[in-house]
Design an enzyme around this catalytic site. Structure first.
Site, PDB file in Angstrom:
ATOM      1  N   HIS A 156      -9.330   1.322   5.307  1.00 50.57           N
ATOM      2  CA  HIS A 156      -8.039   1.509   5.964  1.00 50.57           C
ATOM      3  C   HIS A 156      -8.216   2.447   7.150  1.00 50.57           C
ATOM      4  CE1 HIS A 156      -3.888   2.527   6.743  1.00 50.57           C
ATOM      5  NE2 HIS A 156      -3.548   1.463   6.034  1.00 50.57           N
ATOM      6  N   LYS A 180       0.067   4.280  -0.189  1.00 46.89           N
ATOM      7  CA  LYS A 180      -0.534   5.462   0.448  1.00 46.89           C
ATOM      8  C   LYS A 180      -0.312   6.691  -0.447  1.00 46.89           C
ATOM      9  CE  LYS A 180       0.037   3.106   4.820  1.00 46.89           C
ATOM     10  NZ  LYS A 180       0.218   3.163   6.277  1.00 46.89           N
ATOM     11  N   GLU A 200      -6.489   4.773   8.222  1.00 47.73           N
ATOM     12  CA  GLU A 200      -6.210   6.183   7.929  1.00 47.73           C
ATOM     13  C   GLU A 200      -7.435   6.861   7.311  1.00 47.73           C
ATOM     14  OE1 GLU A 200      -2.582   5.505   5.741  1.00 47.73           O
ATOM     15  OE2 GLU A 200      -1.620   4.835   7.595  1.00 47.73           O
ATOM     16  N   GLY A 205       3.283   2.125  10.718  1.00 47.39           N
ATOM     17  CA  GLY A 205       4.305   3.149  10.563  1.00 47.39           C
ATOM     18  C   GLY A 205       5.083   3.463  11.833  1.00 47.39           C
ATOM     19  N   ASN A 258       0.872  -1.179   0.000  1.00 49.33           N
ATOM     20  CA  ASN A 258       0.000   0.000   0.000  1.00 49.33           C
ATOM     21  C   ASN A 258       0.906   1.225   0.000  1.00 49.33           C
ATOM     22  OD1 ASN A 258      -1.759   2.076   0.526  1.00 49.33           O
ATOM     23  ND2 ASN A 258      -2.305   1.388   2.595  1.00 49.33           N
ATOM     24  N   GLU A 267      -4.959  -4.738  10.751  1.00 51.76           N
ATOM     25  CA  GLU A 267      -3.904  -3.747  10.912  1.00 51.76           C
ATOM     26  C   GLU A 267      -4.116  -2.974  12.216  1.00 51.76           C
ATOM     27  OE1 GLU A 267      -2.049  -2.622   6.827  1.00 51.76           O
ATOM     28  OE2 GLU A 267      -3.728  -1.284   7.224  1.00 51.76           O
ATOM     29  N   SER A 284       3.892  -2.291  10.166  1.00 54.78           N
ATOM     30  CA  SER A 284       5.336  -2.398  10.389  1.00 54.78           C
ATOM     31  C   SER A 284       5.919  -3.747   9.965  1.00 54.78           C
ATOM     32  CB  SER A 284       5.695  -2.078  11.845  1.00 54.78           C
ATOM     33  OG  SER A 284       5.399  -0.718  12.128  1.00 54.78           O
TER      34      SER A 284
HETATM   35  P1  13P Z   1       3.445   0.237   7.489  1.00 56.20           P
HETATM   36  O1  13P Z   1       3.870  -1.063   6.880  1.00 56.20           O
HETATM   37  O2  13P Z   1       4.181   1.425   6.966  1.00 56.20           O
HETATM   38  O3  13P Z   1       3.385   0.158   8.985  1.00 56.20           O
HETATM   39  O4  13P Z   1       1.904   0.486   6.995  1.00 56.20           O
HETATM   40  C1  13P Z   1       1.000  -0.543   7.139  1.00 56.20           C
HETATM   41  C2  13P Z   1      -0.250  -0.160   6.446  1.00 56.20           C
HETATM   42  O5  13P Z   1      -0.972   0.728   6.872  1.00 56.20           O
HETATM   43  C3  13P Z   1      -0.567  -0.858   5.196  1.00 56.20           C
HETATM   44  O6  13P Z   1      -1.872  -0.595   4.783  1.00 56.20           O
END
Ligand code: 13P
Length: 248
Positions: free
Chosen positions: A94, A13, A96, A170, A11, A164, A209
């Site tokens: 997601h 983003k 976010e 992150g 992803n 997640e 992560s």
């Molecule tokens: P990271 O791997 O950067 O922690 O992000 C995970 C994520 O949100 C994938 O959708």
């Protein structure tokens, strides 16, 4: 049931530019040599078309879609639009987007149905915040999120789930193996309760992560059917080892 094929999805983003098609090509070259695993990349929507034509065996997806087919929804894209651009599936729900855009479980459920209606796949994300983890109620909270976000028509042919934990995204922090396994077992039970036999065929990815150093341990856990990878998917050097870890 036979073991489900591993599914490793990046992803991106709000990262990446047209020049990063070279990253995609390097990932595609690696994926071509590893046909035991399904590999996907979800770039920003502006790059879907260019990436789809350079993807080889890599499945190109979107990061979101609107639940409606068309209309007065400034800035949004329908499932048919992302499909026309070359995406074959989309991430939905997601954390976010749940946080930034206030998306509810009902919104996510409607998006999943829109994707299915368009003949596309969905990766449905769920996960708890740190406060929810600390409260000791992460499992009932996340399974309730899944139950409310999941259409009754779901099956593994078009839908995957991604667990997640918000606090692991992150941050470099990952739940202990036992907590990942316990959550995936609970999500599997929720899928089977809702969907019957079809619930056994839905892949449950872990995200948060994941990197080259921890992927093998995470992917070996029971009911972890793959990974949804953020930061480590932006470069082939850090993403390809995760694909390789899925083959072990
Ligand atoms: P990271 O791997 O950067 O922690 O992000 C995970 C994520 O949100 C994938 O959708």
């Amino acid at each position: 049931m036979a073991q489900l094929r591993s599914y490793i999805v990046g992803n991106w983003k709000m990262n990446g530019s047209a020049a990063d098609v070279t990253v995609l090509q390097a990932i595609a070259d690696a994926a071509a040599g590893h046909d035991g695993v399904d590999v996907g990349i979800c770039p920003p929507a502006t790059l879907i078309a260019a990436f789809a034509s350079a993807a080889g065996p890599v499945q190109i997806g979107a990061q979101d879609c609107h639940a409606k087919a068309s209309g007065a929804h400034t800035g949004n894209l329908s499932a048919a639009m992302i499909k026309a651009a070359g995406a074959t599936y989309s991430i939905i729900g997601h954390s976010e987007r749940r946080a930034d855009q206030g998306e509810s479980d009902a919104d996510v459920n409607a998006k999943a149905q829109a994707l299915q209606a368009a003949g596309m796949g969905a990766i449905l994300c769920v996960g708890e915040t740190l406060d929810e983890r600390d409260s000791g109620n992460a499992i009932p909270i996340v399974t309730a999120q899944l139950a409310a976000s999941l259409p009754d028509s779901a099956d593994g042919d078009w839908l995957s789930v991604a667990y997640e934990p918000v606090w692991a995204i992150g941050t470099g922090r990952v739940p202990v193996a036992g907590d990942i396994a316990a959550m995936h077992a609970a999500l599997r039970a929720t899928l089977v309760e809702r969907l019957g036999e079809a619930g056994k065929g839905v892949r449950i990815l872990y995200g948060g992560s994941v990197n080259a150093g921890n992927a093998a341990e995470i992917l070996a856990l029971p009911d972890v059917g793959g990974a949804l990878v953020g930061g480590a998917s932006l470069k082939a050097e850090s993403f390809v080892p995760i694909i390789e870890a899925a083959l072990r």
